[in-house]
Scaffold this active site. Structure first.
Site, short mmCIF file in Angstrom:
data_model
loop_
_atom_site.label_atom_id
_atom_site.label_comp_id
_atom_site.label_asym_id
_atom_site.label_seq_id
_atom_site.Cartn_x
_atom_site.Cartn_y
_atom_site.Cartn_z
N ASP A 119 15.41 -9.10 24.46
CA ASP A 119 14.14 -8.55 24.00
C ASP A 119 14.37 -7.24 23.24
O ASP A 119 14.94 -6.29 23.77
CB ASP A 119 13.21 -8.28 25.19
CG ASP A 119 12.80 -9.55 25.90
OD1 ASP A 119 12.28 -10.45 25.23
OD2 ASP A 119 13.00 -9.64 27.13
N ASP B 232 21.86 -8.05 24.31
CA ASP B 232 20.56 -7.96 24.93
C ASP B 232 19.64 -8.96 24.20
O ASP B 232 19.99 -9.45 23.12
CB ASP B 232 20.04 -6.53 24.79
CG ASP B 232 18.57 -6.40 25.15
OD1 ASP B 232 18.22 -6.74 26.29
OD2 ASP B 232 17.79 -5.98 24.28
N ASP C 30 19.07 -2.63 22.10
CA ASP C 30 18.11 -1.73 21.45
C ASP C 30 17.64 -0.60 22.35
O ASP C 30 16.83 0.22 21.91
CB ASP C 30 16.89 -2.53 20.99
CG ASP C 30 16.03 -2.99 22.17
OD1 ASP C 30 16.57 -3.69 23.04
OD2 ASP C 30 14.84 -2.65 22.21
#
Length: 221
Positions: free
Chosen positions: A11, A9, A171
Site C-alpha cells: 500500500d 511494501d 513509501d
C-alpha cells in the site's frame, strides 16, 4: 552471479489504496460515534498492522472499542474490495513494468512485506495478476507490526539471500526502519503516503518506478 533480493511494501508503494483505506477508517470511527481522524493522519499510519494503526489514531480508547474499530474497518474494506475490485487499489504508474523487468533478471528475487492480512494480499494479487512475481510474501497475520524486522527476517530466511544483498522498497518510515532493523538497505518512494521529511533515513529515494533499477544498481555497486 550474486543473488539479490528486492522486498516491496504494497500500500502506497505498488498500489494506491488510499481511497479505500480512508473510506474504511472513516466509516469505522463514524460508526463508533467518534471523531474521524484527518486524511493525513490516516495516511500516516498506513503500513502498520491494523490494531497498532487504530491505537495510533485513538490512543486512549478501551481495548473493546479498539477491537470494534478494527472489526468495522475490516468489514468496510472487504465490502469496498468486492465492490471496486482492482479499481479500488490501482497499481502506481510503472509498477508492473518494473516488476516484469526485475523478475526477468535471473539474479533478482522479489518478495513482499506488508501490513495487509493474508486474505487482503491474496485478493489484491489476484485482481492484478501479481502472484507469480514473488518468492516470499509476508503479512501482518504472521508477524509483529512494522517496523519490527520479523517480516524481513522471514524473507531472507525463505529465499536464502544474505542481508547485505537485500533491499526494502517502501513509501513510509516504517518500511525504512524495518529494513534497517533487519540490517538491509532501504529505498524510499516519494509517491506514497509519508511526506519526504519522514523518508529522510532512506539510503536512497526515488520519484518514479523507472528510477528503481538505477537506484538498486547504485546500492549494489
Amino acid at each position: 552471479m550474486t543473488s539479490r533480493l528486492v522486498i516491496f511494501d504494497v500500500d502506497g508503494t505498488l498500489v494506491d489504496s488510499q481511497t479505500d483505506i480512508i473510506d474504511s477508517m472513516t466509516a469505522a470511527f463514524a460508526g463508533q460515534g467518534m471523531t474521524v481522524p484527518s486524511h493525513e493522519a490516516i495516511k500516516g499510519i498506513v503500513g502498520l498492522s491494523l490494531p497498532v494503526a487504530v491505537t495510533h489514531l485513538a490512543p486512549r480508547v478501551s481495548e473493546a472499542r479498539r477491537d470494534a474499530l478494527v472489526a468495522a474497518y475490516k468489514s468496510t474494506y472487504q465490502a469496498l474490495r468486492l465492490q471496486n475490485g482492482a479499481k479500488g487499489s490501482p497499481l502506481f504508474p510503472g509498477a508492473r513494468a518494473a516488476l516484469e523487468r526485475l523478475a526477468a533478471n535471473p539474479a533478482v528475487t522479489l518478495a513482499i512485506a506488508t501490513g495487509k492480512s493474508r486474505r487482503g494480499l491474496e485478493a489484491l494479487m489476484t485482481s492484478h495478476d501479481l502472484a507469480g512475481f514473488f518468492a516470499s510474501t509476508q503479512v501482518a497475520d504472521d508477524h509483529p507490526s512494522k517496523p519490527h524486522p520479523s517480516m524481513i527476517h522471514a524473507c531472507l530466511r525463505e529465499t536464502g539471500i544474505a542481508a547485505e544483498n537485500a533491499v526494502i522498497v517502501g513509501d513510509t518510515e516504517f518500511d525504512i526502519e524495518m529494513g534497517h532493523a533487519a540490517g538491509i538497505r532501504a529505498i524510499g518512494v516519494t509517491w506514497g503516503y509519508h511526506p519526504l521529511a519522514r523518508l529522510r533515513r532512506a539510503d536512497l529515494r526515488i520519484d518514479a518506478f523507472d528510477q528503481l533499477e538505477a537506484a538498486l544498481g547504485g546500492l549494489w555497486a
